[in-house]
Design a protein around this motif. Sequence first.
Motif, PDB file in Angstrom:
ATOM      1  N   UNK A 125     -25.171   4.716   7.863  1.00  0.00           N
ATOM      2  CA  UNK A 125     -25.454   5.658   8.946  1.00  0.00           C
ATOM      3  C   UNK A 125     -25.375   7.097   8.434  1.00  0.00           C
ATOM      4  N   UNK A 126     -24.625   7.298   7.355  1.00  0.00           N
ATOM      5  CA  UNK A 126     -24.498   8.633   6.760  1.00  0.00           C
ATOM      6  C   UNK A 126     -24.214   8.487   5.275  1.00  0.00           C
ATOM      7  N   UNK A 127     -24.700   9.437   4.501  1.00  0.00           N
ATOM      8  CA  UNK A 127     -24.436   9.484   3.062  1.00  0.00           C
ATOM      9  C   UNK A 127     -24.182  10.927   2.662  1.00  0.00           C
ATOM     10  N   UNK A 128     -23.425  11.103   1.593  1.00  0.00           N
ATOM     11  CA  UNK A 128     -23.183  12.449   1.076  1.00  0.00           C
ATOM     12  C   UNK A 128     -23.016  12.358  -0.433  1.00  0.00           C
ATOM     13  N   UNK A 129     -23.389  13.438  -1.098  1.00  0.00           N
ATOM     14  CA  UNK A 129     -23.221  13.546  -2.548  1.00  0.00           C
ATOM     15  C   UNK A 129     -22.644  14.923  -2.839  1.00  0.00           C
ATOM     16  N   UNK A 130     -21.622  14.961  -3.679  1.00  0.00           N
ATOM     17  CA  UNK A 130     -21.017  16.228  -4.068  1.00  0.00           C
ATOM     18  C   UNK A 130     -20.850  16.246  -5.584  1.00  0.00           C
ATOM     19  N   UNK A 131     -21.091  17.424  -6.150  1.00  0.00           N
ATOM     20  CA  UNK A 131     -20.959  17.611  -7.594  1.00  0.00           C
ATOM     21  C   UNK A 131     -20.126  18.857  -7.846  1.00  0.00           C
ATOM     22  N   UNK A 132     -19.166  18.752  -8.727  1.00  0.00           N
ATOM     23  CA  UNK A 132     -18.318  19.893  -9.084  1.00  0.00           C
ATOM     24  C   UNK A 132     -18.849  20.535 -10.359  1.00  0.00           C
ATOM     25  N   UNK A 133     -19.197  21.805 -10.248  1.00  0.00           N
ATOM     26  CA  UNK A 133     -19.632  22.531 -11.446  1.00  0.00           C
ATOM     27  C   UNK A 133     -18.446  22.825 -12.352  1.00  0.00           C
ATOM     28  N   UNK A 134     -17.249  22.802 -11.795  1.00  0.00           N
ATOM     29  CA  UNK A 134     -16.051  23.116 -12.575  1.00  0.00           C
ATOM     30  C   UNK A 134     -15.781  22.036 -13.624  1.00  0.00           C
ATOM     31  N   UNK A 135     -15.763  20.765 -13.189  1.00  0.00           N
ATOM     32  CA  UNK A 135     -15.399  19.687 -14.119  1.00  0.00           C
ATOM     33  C   UNK A 135     -16.525  18.678 -14.362  1.00  0.00           C
ATOM     34  N   UNK A 136     -17.637  18.814 -13.651  1.00  0.00           N
ATOM     35  CA  UNK A 136     -18.756  17.889 -13.845  1.00  0.00           C
ATOM     36  C   UNK A 136     -18.650  16.597 -13.057  1.00  0.00           C
ATOM     37  N   UNK A 137     -17.654  16.479 -12.204  1.00  0.00           N
ATOM     38  CA  UNK A 137     -17.473  15.272 -11.398  1.00  0.00           C
ATOM     39  C   UNK A 137     -18.567  15.142 -10.345  1.00  0.00           C
ATOM     40  N   UNK A 138     -18.954  13.903 -10.073  1.00  0.00           N
ATOM     41  CA  UNK A 138     -19.921  13.613  -9.013  1.00  0.00           C
ATOM     42  C   UNK A 138     -19.418  12.422  -8.209  1.00  0.00           C
ATOM     43  N   UNK A 139     -19.547  12.525  -6.890  1.00  0.00           N
ATOM     44  CA  UNK A 139     -19.215  11.401  -6.013  1.00  0.00           C
ATOM     45  C   UNK A 139     -20.305  11.277  -4.962  1.00  0.00           C
ATOM     46  N   UNK A 140     -20.696  10.045  -4.688  1.00  0.00           N
ATOM     47  CA  UNK A 140     -21.645   9.751  -3.621  1.00  0.00           C
ATOM     48  C   UNK A 140     -20.985   8.725  -2.723  1.00  0.00           C
ATOM     49  N   UNK A 141     -21.083   8.964  -1.413  1.00  0.00           N
ATOM     50  CA  UNK A 141     -20.453   8.042  -0.470  1.00  0.00           C
ATOM     51  C   UNK A 141     -21.436   7.639   0.632  1.00  0.00           C
ATOM     52  N   UNK A 142     -21.200   6.470   1.198  1.00  0.00           N
ATOM     53  CA  UNK A 142     -21.963   5.962   2.338  1.00  0.00           C
ATOM     54  C   UNK A 142     -20.979   5.506   3.404  1.00  0.00           C
ATOM     55  N   UNK A 143     -21.362   5.737   4.666  1.00  0.00           N
ATOM     56  CA  UNK A 143     -20.555   5.294   5.803  1.00  0.00           C
ATOM     57  C   UNK A 143     -21.405   4.518   6.791  1.00  0.00           C
ATOM     58  N   UNK A 144     -20.803   3.534   7.399  1.00  0.00           N
ATOM     59  CA  UNK A 144     -21.359   2.909   8.594  1.00  0.00           C
ATOM     60  C   UNK A 144     -20.362   3.191   9.706  1.00  0.00           C
ATOM     61  N   UNK A 145     -20.892   3.580  10.859  1.00  0.00           N
ATOM     62  CA  UNK A 145     -20.046   3.893  12.010  1.00  0.00           C
ATOM     63  C   UNK A 145     -20.330   2.896  13.124  1.00  0.00           C
ATOM     64  N   UNK A 146     -19.299   2.546  13.848  1.00  0.00           N
ATOM     65  CA  UNK A 146     -19.432   1.668  15.008  1.00  0.00           C
ATOM     66  C   UNK A 146     -18.494   2.195  16.079  1.00  0.00           C
ATOM     67  N   UNK A 147     -19.047   2.573  17.218  1.00  0.00           N
ATOM     68  CA  UNK A 147     -18.261   3.120  18.324  1.00  0.00           C
ATOM     69  C   UNK A 147     -17.401   4.311  17.903  1.00  0.00           C
ATOM     70  N   UNK A 148     -17.966   5.196  17.058  1.00  0.00           N
ATOM     71  CA  UNK A 148     -17.261   6.400  16.642  1.00  0.00           C
ATOM     72  C   UNK A 148     -16.206   6.199  15.575  1.00  0.00           C
ATOM     73  N   UNK A 149     -16.185   5.006  14.974  1.00  0.00           N
ATOM     74  CA  UNK A 149     -15.189   4.663  13.966  1.00  0.00           C
ATOM     75  C   UNK A 149     -15.877   4.170  12.699  1.00  0.00           C
ATOM     76  N   UNK A 150     -15.331   4.493  11.543  1.00  0.00           N
ATOM     77  CA  UNK A 150     -15.895   4.017  10.275  1.00  0.00           C
ATOM     78  C   UNK A 150     -15.690   2.504  10.195  1.00  0.00           C
ATOM     79  N   UNK A 151     -16.802   1.781  10.070  1.00  0.00           N
ATOM     80  CA  UNK A 151     -16.723   0.321   9.995  1.00  0.00           C
ATOM     81  C   UNK A 151     -16.974  -0.198   8.576  1.00  0.00           C
TER      82      UNK A 151
END
Length: 119
Positions: free
Chosen positions: A31-57
Amino acid sequence: EFTMSFGDIYNQKILEYAGNLPDLPRLDAPDASARRHSRVCGSTIEIDLKMEDGTVSAYGHEVATCALGQTSASIVAHNIVGATADELRLVRTQMQAMLKADGPPPTGRFEDLKYLEPV
């Protein structure tokens, strides 16, 4: 006699969480995805969420980070399923305040993010 300083405990907790990062593959139809990259250390994380009734499922991630990024990703991964959208907004605000304005660490289900406070 062996005594442990706060720094030893802190480092131990960081390594404990970083070493126990759950393998949670990316979700097929999030239902939602995000990607963040740190220029400081080169770290990258990508996440995905599914929501059900306003709660992460369901939650999935791809993590290519340093030990601190692995620690925060691990703490989130262990606690995010069942969290409400309001809890996620609150922890975002609390972390920004803690890291940028010397605010107090988060409370509630994400309270272990406090181990990143001295960083």
